[in-house]
Enzyme design. Structure first.
Site, PDB file in Angstrom:
ATOM      1  N   GLU A 199      10.907 -47.568-107.483  1.00  0.00           N
ATOM      2  CA  GLU A 199      10.408 -47.355-108.851  1.00  0.00           C
ATOM      3  C   GLU A 199       8.893 -47.207-108.822  1.00  0.00           C
ATOM      4  O   GLU A 199       8.205 -48.064-108.278  1.00  0.00           O
ATOM      5  CB  GLU A 199      10.747 -48.534-109.775  1.00  0.00           C
ATOM      6  CG  GLU A 199      12.199 -48.638-110.140  1.00  0.00           C
ATOM      7  CD  GLU A 199      12.472 -49.736-111.139  1.00  0.00           C
ATOM      8  OE1 GLU A 199      11.565 -50.071-111.930  1.00  0.00           O
ATOM      9  OE2 GLU A 199      13.588 -50.298-111.126  1.00  0.00           O
ATOM     10  N   GLU A 204      14.896 -56.011-109.155  1.00  0.00           N
ATOM     11  CA  GLU A 204      13.786 -56.916-109.529  1.00  0.00           C
ATOM     12  C   GLU A 204      14.285 -58.354-109.685  1.00  0.00           C
ATOM     13  O   GLU A 204      14.132 -58.991-110.735  1.00  0.00           O
ATOM     14  CB  GLU A 204      13.125 -56.432-110.815  1.00  0.00           C
ATOM     15  CG  GLU A 204      12.485 -55.068-110.656  1.00  0.00           C
ATOM     16  CD  GLU A 204      11.565 -54.704-111.807  1.00  0.00           C
ATOM     17  OE1 GLU A 204      11.751 -55.216-112.922  1.00  0.00           O
ATOM     18  OE2 GLU A 204      10.648 -53.893-111.580  1.00  0.00           O
TER      19      GLU A 204
HETATM   20  C1  BGP Z   1      11.410 -52.156-114.397  1.00  0.00           C
HETATM   21  C2  BGP Z   1      12.925 -51.907-114.469  1.00  0.00           C
HETATM   22  C3  BGP Z   1      13.315 -50.512-114.821  1.00  0.00           C
HETATM   23  C4  BGP Z   1      12.327 -49.799-115.745  1.00  0.00           C
HETATM   24  C5  BGP Z   1      10.881 -50.120-115.405  1.00  0.00           C
HETATM   25  C6  BGP Z   1       9.899 -49.500-116.371  1.00  0.00           C
HETATM   26  O1  BGP Z   1      11.189 -53.484-114.656  1.00  0.00           O
HETATM   27  O2  BGP Z   1      13.503 -52.185-113.206  1.00  0.00           O
HETATM   28  O3  BGP Z   1      14.614 -50.606-115.383  1.00  0.00           O
HETATM   29  O4  BGP Z   1      12.627 -50.060-117.056  1.00  0.00           O
HETATM   30  O5  BGP Z   1      10.682 -51.500-115.381  1.00  0.00           O
HETATM   31  O6  BGP Z   1       9.684 -50.423-117.442  1.00  0.00           O
HETATM   32  P1  BGP Z   1       9.817 -49.933-118.931  1.00  0.00           P
HETATM   33  O7  BGP Z   1      11.094 -49.181-118.999  1.00  0.00           O
HETATM   34  O8  BGP Z   1       9.785 -51.155-119.755  1.00  0.00           O
HETATM   35  O9  BGP Z   1       8.604 -49.035-119.178  1.00  0.00           O
END
Ligand code: BGP
Length: 486
Positions: free
Chosen positions: A386, A192
């Site tokens: 993701e 990201e």
């Molecule tokens: C993205 C990241 C991941 C993961 C995901 C879910 O921004 O790349 O590492 O964390 O978010 O977000 P969260 O864990 O805050 O629910």
């Protein structure tokens, strides 16, 4: 469910985790502290609210490493994947995974980022893990930078603002390519990369309070440029060192709709979408988009480039585009439209979409839109690395009935297949948090994403016992049928 057409032969079904959210063992076997290890926990967040979450001070960081046992710092940051990885990989293999996305914690390899030699115990850990994956015929998909930058580089250079960090990252990456060239062929550079603006500390070790007055944005864009150059330099080395390797960029796909057909709403939405593409544009096309350059000039942001930077960016672009997609967003220019509290990127409520308990608007069609847009723009293979639903799963008599997660994934898989059937080249799909891990945005354990439940609460208490949720068996069936049986 009626049978659907299967996905393409060789579609890479799997899951995704990150070192700092799964491994734990943050100070074990020579690992140095990373920026992620210094993150505080802010309770009861309803949405991903990094602002309050990254209220970092020297005192916060000192507390984190003096083991202050207050509720802000979970006793363990992760699910001890560092010691459980063989059992967890066996569970992923039982589901039939073709690929597992993991990250290498930079500070496990170079504890301060500039050590005279790499930490052999760290190198050996990942070699053992990648061998274990291959033993189960699971391809590693490895992220080099996923919030695990050595804290020392942040403190010495204010992170990526300084050009020396490019050299440190290239050195770290090349050591990884050399060591794992027989084991890993799919690589991602920066997780990201666009999120440097939303949370500069975790993604780039940049603490805005360290910037000169009025220079915070200048520093962030300078740090981003250094990441672009570093990404191109490691892509060059990986292609030379590992024949057949594939390097991808990784974007947060912030697919955004206008709240109305009012031209002002459409313009604001277009600008947000174009700004989102910028980060992949540089890594795919090898140059800054003209509109972005014009905007930087207008804002008096001068990026310091070295003589051969432009040539490096142009000559060493990525092989595929990977991205995260959880939700779509909606933008409005009207003051009377209700904005989602706590996080500017989420925009305004979309009246046509349900939301998760953290306010993330659930939109499977938005994933198909994202795939069509990205493929039309880049004509490169795409990889969904993701996607998932964070939820407060409940254990009842040792079982977790997460039909809501099955519904979420079924809808997103169906839309992915629809995009493929319209001609989009999709390499694979790694669901986020395939096993319950720590939330990046809230540091909570209670925001669970996994097909596998982990007995641990928000304060780090629990047995770490793993339990198969209903969705474990469903995903196993989906993979076994290559998506025909959902
Ligand atoms: C993205 C990241 C991941 C993961 C995901 C879910 O921004 O790349 O590492 O964390 O978010 O977000 P969260 O864990 O805050 O629910």
């Amino acid at each position: 469910m009626e049978k659907s057409l299967p996905f393409p032969q060789g579609f890479l079904w799997g899951g995704a985790i990150a070192a700092n959210q799964a491994e734990g063992a943050w100070n074990v076997d020579g690992k140095g502290p990373s920026v992620a290890d210094a993150i505080t926990w802010k309770p009861n967040l309803s949405v991903k609210d990094y602002s309050g979450h990254m209220a970092l001070t020297d005192e916060n960081i000192r507390d984190a490493f003096e083991g202050k046992n207050d509720a802000r710092y979970p006793k363990r940051r992760g699910i001890d994947f560092y010691h459980h990885y063989k059992d967890d990989i066996a569970l992923f293999a039982e589901m039939g995974y073709k690929v597992l996305r993991v990250s290498i914690a930079w500070s496990r390899i170079f504890p301060t980022g500039e050590d005279s030699a790499p930490n052999e115990a760290g190198l050996q850990f990942y070699e053992d893990m990648f061998r274990e994956l291959r033993r189960h015929n699971i391809e590693p998909l490895v992220t080099l930078s996923h919030y695990e930058m050595p804290l020392a580089l942040s403190e010495k250079y204010n992170g990526w603002v300084h050009r020396n960090v490019v050299d440190a990252f290239v050195r770290f990456s090349n050591v990884c390519f050399d060591r794992y060239k027989e084991l890993v062929r799919y690589w991602l550079t920066f997780n990201e990369i666009d999120s440097i603006h939303r949370h500069p500390f975790t993604t780039a070790g940049i603490r805005e309070e360290k910037s000169a007055p009025g220079k915070a944005q200048q520093d962030i864009y300078q740090g981003l440029h250094h990441q672009f150059v570093a990404s191109a330099l490691v892509t060059r080395y990986c292609h030379a060192k590992i024949p057949g390797s594939q390097v991808g960029c990784m974007l947060t796909k912030l697919t955004t709709y206008p709240h109305s057909c009012r031209p002002e709403d459409v313009e604001a939405t277009l600008k947000k979408n174009l700004e989102n593409y910028f980060y992949a544009d540089v890594q795919v096309f090898g140059e800054y988009p003209p509109l972005i350059l014009r905007d930087l000039a207008r804002r008096d942001i001068q990026i310091q480039m070295q003589a051969d930077d432009r040539r490096i960016l142009k000559d060493h672009t990525v092989d595929f585009v990977s991205f995260s997609y959880y939700m779509s967003m909606t933008e409005s220019t009207q003051p009377d439209v209700e904005r989602i509290p706590g996080n500017t990127v989420l925009g305004v409520k979309n009246p046509y979409l349900p939301a998760s308990e953290w306010g993330w608007q659930i939109d499977p069609v938005g994933l198909k839109i994202s795939l069509l847009e990205l493929y039309d723009r880049y004509q490169k293979p795409l990889f969904i690395v993701e996607n998932g639903l964070g939820a407060k799963d409940v254990v009842e008599n040792g079982e977790i009935h997460d039909s809501y997660r099955i519904d979420y994934f079924r809808a997103h898989f169906e839309q992915t297949l629809a995009a493929i059937n319209e001609g989009v080249d999709v390499m694979g799909f790694t669901t986020w948090g395939c096993i319950d891990i720590i939330s990046a945005g809230t540091s909570q354990m209670s925001k669970r994403y996994g097909f596998i439940y982990v007995d641990q609460d928000d304060e780090g208490n629990g047995t770490l016992k793993r339990l198969k949720k209903d969705s474990f068996w469903w995903y196993k069936k989906v993979i076994a049928s290559n998506g025909a049986d959902m």
